[in-house]
Design a protein around this motif. Structure first.
Motif, short mmCIF file in Angstrom:
data_model
loop_
_atom_site.label_atom_id
_atom_site.label_comp_id
_atom_site.label_asym_id
_atom_site.label_seq_id
_atom_site.Cartn_x
_atom_site.Cartn_y
_atom_site.Cartn_z
N LYS A 81 -6.33 4.10 3.24
CA LYS A 81 -5.46 4.08 2.07
C LYS A 81 -6.21 3.85 0.76
O LYS A 81 -5.60 3.67 -0.29
CB LYS A 81 -4.39 2.99 2.23
N GLY A 82 -7.54 3.85 0.82
CA GLY A 82 -8.31 3.77 -0.41
C GLY A 82 -8.77 2.39 -0.80
O GLY A 82 -8.94 2.11 -1.99
N SER A 105 10.01 6.66 -0.73
CA SER A 105 10.78 7.31 0.31
C SER A 105 10.80 6.44 1.54
O SER A 105 9.76 6.02 2.02
CB SER A 105 10.15 8.66 0.67
N ALA A 106 11.98 6.14 2.04
CA ALA A 106 12.10 5.28 3.21
C ALA A 106 11.51 5.92 4.44
O ALA A 106 11.21 5.26 5.41
CB ALA A 106 13.56 4.93 3.46
N LYS A 107 11.32 7.24 4.42
CA LYS A 107 10.81 7.94 5.60
C LYS A 107 9.31 8.20 5.50
O LYS A 107 8.72 8.89 6.33
CB LYS A 107 11.55 9.26 5.79
N ARG A 108 8.64 7.65 4.44
CA ARG A 108 7.20 7.81 4.30
C ARG A 108 6.76 9.27 4.24
O ARG A 108 5.83 9.71 4.91
CB ARG A 108 6.45 7.14 5.47
N ILE A 109 7.47 10.10 3.50
CA ILE A 109 7.08 11.51 3.38
C ILE A 109 5.93 11.60 2.38
O ILE A 109 6.07 11.25 1.22
CB ILE A 109 8.27 12.35 2.90
N VAL A 147 0.81 -1.21 0.00
CA VAL A 147 0.00 0.00 0.00
C VAL A 147 0.84 1.26 0.00
O VAL A 147 0.52 2.24 -0.67
CB VAL A 147 -0.96 -0.01 1.20
N GLU A 148 1.93 1.28 0.75
CA GLU A 148 2.75 2.49 0.87
C GLU A 148 3.98 2.43 -0.03
O GLU A 148 4.17 3.25 -0.91
CB GLU A 148 3.16 2.70 2.33
#
Length: 479
Positions: free
Chosen positions: A445-446, A295-299, A280-281
């Motif tokens: 998340k849809g 992005s590993a930091k979930r920005i 999902v992310e």
């Protein structure tokens, strides 16, 4: 290793060409092959009189096997346990979730050591937050014609039949959700031998452009995916922990932009949360935003945040602009909630909204084992119905709560005076609460997500299936 002569009570001799070392614990000779002209295999070569001058030591990379001390340097270069170069799709902790040091709870004691009043407080919290949850799941026990012959094979034992029934029901649910079709990629998390992907391939017959990615962190023997040679289906095995898997860097996905279907049979504990975040992310969100890599930091950008906030206000309906996802669906059989981890858990926002935190999560995930760990009565544990307990499966792929118990989980050591039936009910509430956090996460998340029972408890005590489809999908694509 010292030599062990055959015990006086031992009968027979080692098979021709086999090791002559007598394993006293197993009351038989070693079955490893001995080199030509040798009496013992390499593992027991130290037992041979002519080999006494050479010392065998434990391998420093894996103490489960030994090596000649004078050949250690050579062995370390080829040992299967050596650290291997990381593949391109490896990104350290990309699916692990953010680690908040301030949320790490104080030293927690086992449930069996909790004061009774603290346990009562935890149980009251559990009952309160579970009041609005529907604890009666819909029965969605299905089958599929692809497994008809296998299910009716008279040579099947009880264990094989149990696994086939589960695979048939999962496959039936996948078809019911209209996820079987050409030009898509099935990602099997916790693949083990790859049997679920095998049956999906059988069901698809000659569908064009189908790819299978089999994710398993441990080396696996007797894999079935190596036997597939069809031109229309490509099998690729990824030996990697889901925690570090970046699907965007898999060439077939980045090149052909195939819709992804995430599947899994008894995806254990935290592995479910890691797989959901991976789809999902790490993969879905970055593909929708058009970025080349996640992005590993979930920005998250502001537009995505506004979309998710609007979805939450609408009760999880994320049918809004910009919510497109390349993930066509998710079908995962859940397992072993007592092995979940707060850092990896995707439903932390849901827990916080209920006034719960890391401490409650820790105890609830431990209490969840009460639902399946055999505390009901010895009669149930010794039931004549095959498959009631699954401490160890034929595949080594799954376990239904019995294989990872702590001292607090065993009958006779639980705190308090609750009857066994009540503890089982509380255990199931803990599982439901943890899974509800996962549902809320997917809705934000849809996705339209649901839980259902996909097999009978006599087949597997871990019988809950998590399914999810994109919220903007046409209504007729849902079960």
């Amino acid at each position: 290793m010292a030599a062990s002569a055959p015990a006086p009570h031992a009968t027979g001799f080692p098979a021709e060409g086999r090791c002559g070392f007598y394993v006293a614990k197993k009351k038989r000779f070693c079955r490893m092959v001995a080199a030509a002209g040798r009496r013992f295999c390499g593992e027991h070569a130290g037992a041979a009189e002519e080999e006494n001058a050479r010392k065998r030591i434990l391998c420093p990379l894996d103490p489960k096997h030994t090596v000649y001390e004078d050949q250690l340097a050579k062995h370390l270069k080829k040992c299967n346990s050596r650290e291997k170069p990381k593949p391109d799709f490896f990104i350290q902790d990309i699916n692990a979730g953010l680690k908040d040091e301030t949320e790490i709870p104080e030293q927690l004691v086992p449930i069996s050591s909790l004061p009774e009043e603290q346990l009562e407080i935890l149980i009251k919290k559990l009952k309160k937050v579970s009041e609005g949850l529907n604890s009666t799941l819909k029965d969605q026990i299905m089958s599929h014609p692809a497994l008809h012959d296998a299910l009716n094979d008279p040579n099947n034992g009880d264990s094989a039949t149990k696994h086939l029934k589960q695979q048939a029901s999962i496959l039936g649910n996948i078809e019911e959700l209209k996820l079987l079709g050409p030009r898509r990629c099935f990602v099997e998390f916790g693949a083990g031998k790859g049997k679920l992907s095998h049956w999906v391939d059988v069901a698809l017959k000659d569908a064009e452009g189908v790819h299978f990615l089999l994710v398993e962190k441990a080396p696996t023997r007797f894999k079935v995916d190596g036997k597939h040679r069809k031109e229309n289906a490509v099998f690729q095995r990824l030996q990697i922990d889901i925690q570090h898997l970046c699907l965007n860097r898999i060439p077939v996905l980045s090149r052909e932009k195939l819709p992804v279907v995430g599947i899994g049979k008894h995806l254990c504990g935290a592995a479910t949360d890691l797989a959901l975040r991976c789809l999902v992310e790490t993969y879905g969100a970055s593909q929708a935003e058009g970025s080349e890599e996640p992005s590993a930091k979930r920005i998250k950008n502001a537009k995505a945040d506004r979309s998710l906030d609007a979805a939450a206000e609408n009760g999880g309906d994320s049918n809004v602009a910009g919510a497109w996802t390349p993930v066509a669906g998710i079908v995962v059989a859940l397992c072993c909630h007592h092995r979940c981890d707060w850092r990896h858990y995707v439903g932390k926002d849901y827990f916080r909204a209920q006034g719960l935190g890391a401490r409650e999560f820790h105890y609830f995930q431990r209490m969840s084992s009460w639902a399946t760990c055999g505390m009901r009565t010895a009669a149930v544990g010794a039931s004549s119905v095959p498959g009631t307990r699954e401490d160890e499966s034929e595949d080594g792929e799954e376990h239904d709560g019995g294989g990872h118990r702590g001292p607090e989980d065993r009958a006779g050591t639980w705190p308090g005076c609750l009857p066994g039936e009540e503890k089982e009910r509380l255990g199931r509430l803990c599982k439901l609460l943890i899974d509800q956090g996962r549902l809320q996460y997917l809705q934000r998340k849809g996705f339209r997500a649901a839980l259902q029972r996909y097999t009978d408890p006599t087949v597997s005590l871990e019988n809950v299936l998590l399914t999810a489809l994109p919220a903007q999908a046409p209504a007729d694509t849902t079960a």
